[in-house]
Scaffold this motif. Structure first.
Motif, PDB file in Angstrom:
ATOM      1  N   GLU A   1       0.834  -1.203   0.000  1.00 48.17           N
ATOM      2  CA  GLU A   1       0.000   0.000   0.000  1.00 48.17           C
ATOM      3  C   GLU A   1       0.865   1.248   0.000  1.00 48.17           C
ATOM      4  OE1 GLU A   1      -3.658   0.265  -0.051  1.00 48.17           O
ATOM      5  OE2 GLU A   1      -3.036  -1.631  -0.954  1.00 48.17           O
ATOM      6  N   ALA A   2       1.999   1.196   0.669  1.00 48.30           N
ATOM      7  CA  ALA A   2       2.915   2.346   0.675  1.00 48.30           C
ATOM      8  C   ALA A   2       3.369   2.640  -0.760  1.00 48.30           C
ATOM      9  CB  ALA A   2       4.105   2.065   1.576  1.00 48.30           C
ATOM     10  N   ARG A   3       3.753   1.602  -1.492  1.00 48.07           N
ATOM     11  CA  ARG A   3       4.175   1.809  -2.886  1.00 48.07           C
ATOM     12  C   ARG A   3       3.012   2.321  -3.738  1.00 48.07           C
ATOM     13  NH1 ARG A   3       6.413  -3.212  -6.304  1.00 48.07           N
ATOM     14  NH2 ARG A   3       4.322  -3.969  -5.823  1.00 48.07           N
ATOM     15  N   LYS A   4       1.837   1.756  -3.518  1.00 44.71           N
ATOM     16  CA  LYS A   4       0.658   2.155  -4.300  1.00 44.71           C
ATOM     17  C   LYS A   4       0.434   3.666  -4.205  1.00 44.71           C
ATOM     18  CE  LYS A   4      -4.388   1.584  -4.062  1.00 44.71           C
ATOM     19  NZ  LYS A   4      -5.478   0.808  -3.398  1.00 44.71           N
ATOM     20  N   TYR A   5       0.479   4.209  -2.997  1.00 46.59           N
ATOM     21  CA  TYR A   5       0.200   5.646  -2.847  1.00 46.59           C
ATOM     22  C   TYR A   5       1.411   6.500  -3.176  1.00 46.59           C
ATOM     23  CZ  TYR A   5      -4.401   4.520  -1.185  1.00 46.59           C
ATOM     24  OH  TYR A   5      -5.693   4.066  -1.130  1.00 46.59           O
ATOM     25  N   ALA A   6       2.612   5.943  -3.071  1.00 47.45           N
ATOM     26  CA  ALA A   6       3.789   6.675  -3.545  1.00 47.45           C
ATOM     27  C   ALA A   6       3.727   6.849  -5.053  1.00 47.45           C
ATOM     28  CB  ALA A   6       5.062   5.937  -3.133  1.00 47.45           C
ATOM     29  N   LEU A   7       3.289   5.815  -5.765  1.00 48.34           N
ATOM     30  CA  LEU A   7       3.153   5.919  -7.216  1.00 48.34           C
ATOM     31  C   LEU A   7       2.045   6.900  -7.599  1.00 48.34           C
ATOM     32  CD1 LEU A   7       3.605   2.172  -8.243  1.00 48.34           C
ATOM     33  CD2 LEU A   7       5.193   4.060  -8.666  1.00 48.34           C
ATOM     34  N   ARG A   8       0.979   6.920  -6.810  1.00 51.61           N
ATOM     35  CA  ARG A   8      -0.069   7.919  -7.070  1.00 51.61           C
ATOM     36  C   ARG A   8       0.466   9.327  -6.843  1.00 51.61           C
ATOM     37  NH1 ARG A   8      -5.932   5.755  -4.753  1.00 51.61           N
ATOM     38  NH2 ARG A   8      -5.974   3.779  -5.918  1.00 51.61           N
ATOM     39  N   ALA A   9       1.306   9.472  -5.839  1.00 54.95           N
ATOM     40  CA  ALA A   9       1.921  10.782  -5.575  1.00 54.95           C
ATOM     41  C   ALA A   9       2.804  11.195  -6.751  1.00 54.95           C
ATOM     42  CB  ALA A   9       2.738  10.723  -4.289  1.00 54.95           C
ATOM     43  N   ALA A  10       3.564  10.224  -7.271  1.00 58.50           N
ATOM     44  CA  ALA A  10       4.419  10.512  -8.426  1.00 58.50           C
ATOM     45  C   ALA A  10       3.576  10.897  -9.640  1.00 58.50           C
ATOM     46  CB  ALA A  10       5.280   9.294  -8.744  1.00 58.50           C
ATOM     47  N   GLY A  11       2.432  10.240  -9.799  1.00 55.39           N
ATOM     48  CA  GLY A  11       1.550  10.584 -10.909  1.00 55.39           C
ATOM     49  C   GLY A  11       0.932  11.959 -10.761  1.00 55.39           C
ATOM     50  N   ALA A  12       0.633  12.350  -9.522  1.00 58.64           N
ATOM     51  CA  ALA A  12       0.032  13.674  -9.272  1.00 58.64           C
ATOM     52  C   ALA A  12       1.037  14.792  -9.479  1.00 58.64           C
ATOM     53  CB  ALA A  12      -0.521  13.720  -7.852  1.00 58.64           C
ATOM     54  N   ASN A  13       2.304  14.527  -9.129  1.00 53.71           N
ATOM     55  CA  ASN A  13       3.341  15.550  -9.262  1.00 53.71           C
ATOM     56  C   ASN A  13       4.577  14.932  -9.901  1.00 53.71           C
ATOM     57  OD1 ASN A  13       5.032  17.734  -9.100  1.00 53.71           O
ATOM     58  ND2 ASN A  13       5.309  17.632  -6.864  1.00 53.71           N
ATOM     59  N   PRO A  14       4.619  14.872 -11.228  1.00 55.28           N
ATOM     60  CA  PRO A  14       5.735  14.215 -11.933  1.00 55.28           C
ATOM     61  C   PRO A  14       7.081  14.893 -11.711  1.00 55.28           C
ATOM     62  CG  PRO A  14       3.843  14.558 -13.389  1.00 55.28           C
ATOM     63  CD  PRO A  14       3.587  15.364 -12.162  1.00 55.28           C
ATOM     64  N   ASN A  15       7.091  16.097 -11.149  1.00 55.93           N
ATOM     65  CA  ASN A  15       8.339  16.816 -10.933  1.00 55.93           C
ATOM     66  C   ASN A  15       8.995  16.491  -9.585  1.00 55.93           C
ATOM     67  OD1 ASN A  15       8.151  18.283 -13.400  1.00 55.93           O
ATOM     68  ND2 ASN A  15       6.675  19.685 -12.438  1.00 55.93           N
ATOM     69  N   SER A  16       8.360  15.640  -8.799  1.00 54.67           N
ATOM     70  CA  SER A  16       8.908  15.284  -7.490  1.00 54.67           C
ATOM     71  C   SER A  16       9.584  13.910  -7.544  1.00 54.67           C
ATOM     72  CB  SER A  16       7.801  15.258  -6.430  1.00 54.67           C
ATOM     73  OG  SER A  16       8.306  14.794  -5.192  1.00 54.67           O
TER      74      SER A  16
END
Length: 475
Positions: A366-381
């Motif tokens: 689940e940690a990876r799942k939401y980290a990937l969503r975070a990356a998708g929301a802000n591709p510059n991070s």
């Protein structure tokens, strides 16, 4: 159960006599009027000693002969004479399970010579362990080694529940002070599985967890020289596996959380992420005001981390996290991410949820799942990939025994993620390089990959929960 097992044991040994080349010359020796192995596994005879035979002197002489043949490395001849001893006096002098354990060694050697017969020979080995336990019920070693071989060497011959029961038997007999060291790592892993699947209550899990840690601490304190290597391997594995029980409120006390987390705060006294994690863990562990450690972290939180602006949902999420209400904190961080259209904020709030899953829930998927969503929301991070790299690097105990090839390969995808993080966000280069340099030394060695027919630079799929392709590298 014992009777049916004995019948099966008799059939198994009889079968092996027919298919094993080393027995062809030995089988004749069993027709000289003595009992054959297939009749020695009944309840009446499986524990017979030298004095129970018709000729005790001959039985003991044969025992000495085959033991000397082992020392002379004449294994084929030794096994022929061993069978005579096993047929008449498998419990030897009644004070040691040597005949059984020598039998295990013989059949282990046969497995190396005839790997296609591993199943049959493995069954026999487990049978010999069982007989040794029946005849020497006060010896925890026999249950321990049977469990160990069932778990690692002859996988599939016993269920995990059965293996765990063997480890428990060993612990009950030997106690935490004398538990066999090789039990600790697999038993800690099975303990977590047993609790997660609802097969064991928290109170019993706590008792076993404490026993494992007691044995580890004793081993580390008393070991000398090269014998410390095994204990260091256990130290690198078991405490990390048992961190799963941090997700069970009340399992660990305040002192545990201080010992586990307070040094992180001392090393990073103004880092809000660290402060919040430590503060939350201390509160979760029911540390109270007045404790020097709790008060120091509380003061740092007030000075560095209090949320005074932003969506009210975000502030509630941080309050939840501070108070150890992790599920509610995740819900509110996710809700906060839905309340903003700002890409940077949305990604940050999703990453907060990912970090709670990692640090507090110990749920790596689940940690990876939401980290990937975070990356998708802000591709510059690059921050989401820093976290995923940490998740992978922390997976050695989840994906292997904590050391060796299966545990070391997790460093490859971890380094991939840290490299991606600094490529996306160059400001992270210093931190990413620190992790890359730290974990590069733990990659599989050149000899490790050579033994497996793998070449440096090859594409390699890492299984376990990671399920990613990477590139083979060595330190």
């Amino acid at each position: 159960m014992r009777t049916s097992f004995s019948v099966f044991s008799s059939f198994l040994l009889a079968l092996i006599v027919l298919i094993n080349p080393l027995f062809l010359g030995a089988s004749e020796a069993l027709s000289d009027g003595g009992s054959s192995p297939e009749t020695t596994t009944s309840n009446d005879t499986s524990c017979r000693t030298f004095s129970d035979t018709s000729d005790p002197d001959e039985a003991e002489t044969n025992y000495v002969i085959y033991r000397n043949l082992i020392k002379a490395n004449e294994k084929e001849e030794a096994m022929k004479v061993w069978r005579k001893v096993y047929a008449t006096s498998p419990a030897a002098d009644g004070r040691r399970p040597t005949v059984y354990t020598d039998g295990v060694a013989f059949f282990s050697e046969l497995i190396r010579q005839y790997p296609d017969r591993k199943q049959a020979y493995g069954d026999t080995i487990l049978m010999l362990y069982q007989q040794a336990r029946d005849c020497y019920p006060g010896d925890g070693y026999m249950a321990a080694i049977q469990g160990f071989d069932s778990y690692y060497t002859y996988e599939g011959l016993a269920t995990k529940d059965e293996v765990f029961a063997l480890f428990k038997e060993s612990l009950e007999i030997d106690g935490p002070e004398k538990l066999q060291y090789f039990v600790i790592n697999p038993m800690s892993s099975l303990l977590v599985e047993q609790h997660r699947e609802g097969k064991i209550e928290a109170d019993e899990a706590k008792e076993i967890s404490d026993a494992l840690m007691t044995r580890l601490e004793k081993g580390l304190a008393e070991c000398e020289g090269r014998y410390c290597e095994a204990w260091e391997t256990i130290k690198a594995y078991t405490p990390d596996v048992l961190r799963y029980f941090e997700t069970v409120k009340g399992f660990y006390d305040c002192d545990y959380y201080i010992n586990q987390y307070y040094q992180d705060f001392l090393d990073n006294p103004t880092d809000c992420d660290v402060i919040l994690t430590v503060f939350s863990r201390l509160k979760y562990g029911e540390c109270l005001e007045g404790s020097p450690e709790f008060d120091a972290v509380s003061k740092a939180y007030a000075e560095n981390c209090v949320v005074t602006a932003g969506p009210s949902t975000l502030k509630i999420a941080f309050d939840n996290l501070k108070d150890g209400e992790y599920d509610t904190a995740i819900e509110n961080f996710l809700a906060a991410s839905e309340e903003t259209d700002d890409a940077e904020k949305k990604g940050r709030y999703l990453l907060y949820a990912a970090k709670v899953y990692y640090s507090h829930k110990r749920n790596f998927r689940e940690a990876r799942k939401y980290a990937l969503r975070a990356a998708g929301a802000n591709p510059n991070s690059g921050e989401p990939y820093m976290l995923i790299g940490t998740l992978y690097a922390s997976s050695g105990p989840l994906c292997g025994p904590g050391t060796g090839f299966d545990s070391q390969i997790v460093t490859w995808p971890a380094i991939d993620k840290w490299q991606r993080a600094k490529a996306i966000e160059p400001a992270l280069a210093s931190e990413a390089n620190k992790f890359i340099n730290r974990y590069a030394q733990y990659m599989p060695s050149k000899s490790d990959i050579f033994q497996r027919g793998i070449n440096e630079g090859d594409k390699f799929f890492v299984g376990c929960w990671i399920q990613e392709s990477t590139r083979v590298r060595t330190p």
